[in-house]
Design a protein around this motif. Structure first.
Motif, mmCIF file in Angstrom:
data_model
loop_
_atom_site.group_PDB
_atom_site.id
_atom_site.type_symbol
_atom_site.label_atom_id
_atom_site.label_comp_id
_atom_site.label_asym_id
_atom_site.label_seq_id
_atom_site.Cartn_x
_atom_site.Cartn_y
_atom_site.Cartn_z
ATOM 1 N N UNK A 177 0.839 -1.207 0.000
ATOM 2 C CA UNK A 177 0.000 0.000 0.000
ATOM 3 C C UNK A 177 0.870 1.251 0.000
ATOM 4 N N UNK A 178 1.924 1.253 0.797
ATOM 5 C CA UNK A 178 2.828 2.397 0.839
ATOM 6 C C UNK A 178 3.493 2.617 -0.512
ATOM 7 N N UNK A 179 4.044 1.559 -1.091
ATOM 8 C CA UNK A 179 4.782 1.699 -2.354
ATOM 9 C C UNK A 179 3.886 2.113 -3.515
ATOM 10 N N UNK A 201 11.829 -3.686 2.291
ATOM 11 C CA UNK A 201 10.956 -2.737 1.596
ATOM 12 C C UNK A 201 11.788 -1.776 0.752
ATOM 13 N N UNK A 202 12.900 -1.329 1.283
ATOM 14 C CA UNK A 202 13.790 -0.464 0.500
ATOM 15 C C UNK A 202 14.297 -1.204 -0.741
ATOM 16 N N UNK A 203 14.636 -2.463 -0.582
ATOM 17 C CA UNK A 203 15.113 -3.283 -1.699
ATOM 18 C C UNK A 203 14.029 -3.433 -2.766
ATOM 19 N N UNK A 204 12.812 -3.725 -2.342
ATOM 20 C CA UNK A 204 11.709 -3.877 -3.291
ATOM 21 C C UNK A 204 11.414 -2.564 -4.002
ATOM 22 N N UNK A 205 11.500 -1.456 -3.284
ATOM 23 C CA UNK A 205 11.253 -0.138 -3.902
ATOM 24 C C UNK A 205 12.275 0.115 -5.000
ATOM 25 N N UNK A 206 13.531 -0.183 -4.723
ATOM 26 C CA UNK A 206 14.590 0.007 -5.741
ATOM 27 C C UNK A 206 14.368 -0.897 -6.940
ATOM 28 N N UNK A 248 9.221 5.645 -3.717
ATOM 29 C CA UNK A 248 10.582 5.742 -3.192
ATOM 30 C C UNK A 248 10.546 6.332 -1.779
ATOM 31 N N UNK A 249 10.002 5.574 -0.827
ATOM 32 C CA UNK A 249 9.851 6.129 0.524
ATOM 33 C C UNK A 249 11.170 6.196 1.272
ATOM 34 N N UNK A 250 11.234 7.137 2.178
ATOM 35 C CA UNK A 250 12.388 7.221 3.072
ATOM 36 C C UNK A 250 12.236 6.149 4.143
ATOM 37 N N UNK A 251 13.309 5.921 4.875
ATOM 38 C CA UNK A 251 13.228 4.963 5.980
ATOM 39 C C UNK A 251 12.175 5.407 6.997
ATOM 40 N N UNK A 252 12.124 6.686 7.277
ATOM 41 C CA UNK A 252 11.137 7.203 8.231
ATOM 42 C C UNK A 252 9.710 6.962 7.733
ATOM 43 N N UNK A 253 9.479 7.157 6.440
ATOM 44 C CA UNK A 253 8.139 6.921 5.879
ATOM 45 C C UNK A 253 7.769 5.444 5.958
ATOM 46 N N UNK A 254 8.730 4.574 5.734
ATOM 47 C CA UNK A 254 8.473 3.131 5.847
ATOM 48 C C UNK A 254 8.106 2.792 7.286
#
Length: 155
Positions: A112-114, A146-151, A119-125
């Motif tokens: 839902x976030x992505x 989540x950062x990996x999946x976003x990239x 490209x969320x920041x760590x804080x947004x995640x």
């Protein structure tokens, strides 16, 4: 009471009490076991599914109230050609699930976030996952997944 639900792109005719929580319909009637029973009051996130793309705690929402809305469970997330969804693959690659009880809810909250923030920041995640509890303490690996999946989604 008979009603219809659209779950993972398929329409289902359900015969259940109008107050039956969506979680029970998913698990007992549709045999979709990704969403888990955790607290029963919508506070832990183990039962998270997507309703029209937004996170929904399925443990206390009456299934009969969701007619006409698209429900997506962990089983409904798919990558190209039916492969693992990028979030599922990233969670595995980062070893984000220790006991994995919370992981379906975490993955759906992350999806839902992505969808709204590619490209969320760590804080947004961390904010997006704040209401999803992980009792094993895998939060840092979950954030990395989540950062990996976003990239990966960005190509």
């Amino acid at each position: 009471m008979a009603f219809t639900l659209t779950v993972n792109g398929e329409t289902h005719s359900i015969d259940a009490d109008e107050d039956t929580p969506l979680l029970y319909v998913l698990r007992d009637e549709l045999k979709l076991h990704g969403a888990k029973y955790g607290c029963g009051v919508g506070q832990c996130g183990a039962c998270t599914v997507l309703r029209d793309g937004a996170p929904l705690r399925s443990c206390f929402v009456p299934a009969a109230s969701l007619g006409g809305q698209a429900i997506t469970t962990l089983e409904g997330l798919r990558g190209p050609g039916g492969a693992l969804h990028p979030l599922q693959r990233a969670f595995l690659d980062e070893q984000a699930g220790q006991c994995a009880y919370c992981i379906p809810g975490m993955i759906l909250a992350a999806e839902a976030l992505l969808r709204v923030k590619p490209d969320p920041t760590e804080a947004e995640i961390r904010t997006a996952l704040d209401a999803n509890l992980c009792r094993c303490g895998s939060h840092n690996r979950i954030v990395r997944a989540i950062q990996r999946a976003a990239k990966e989604r960005q190509g």
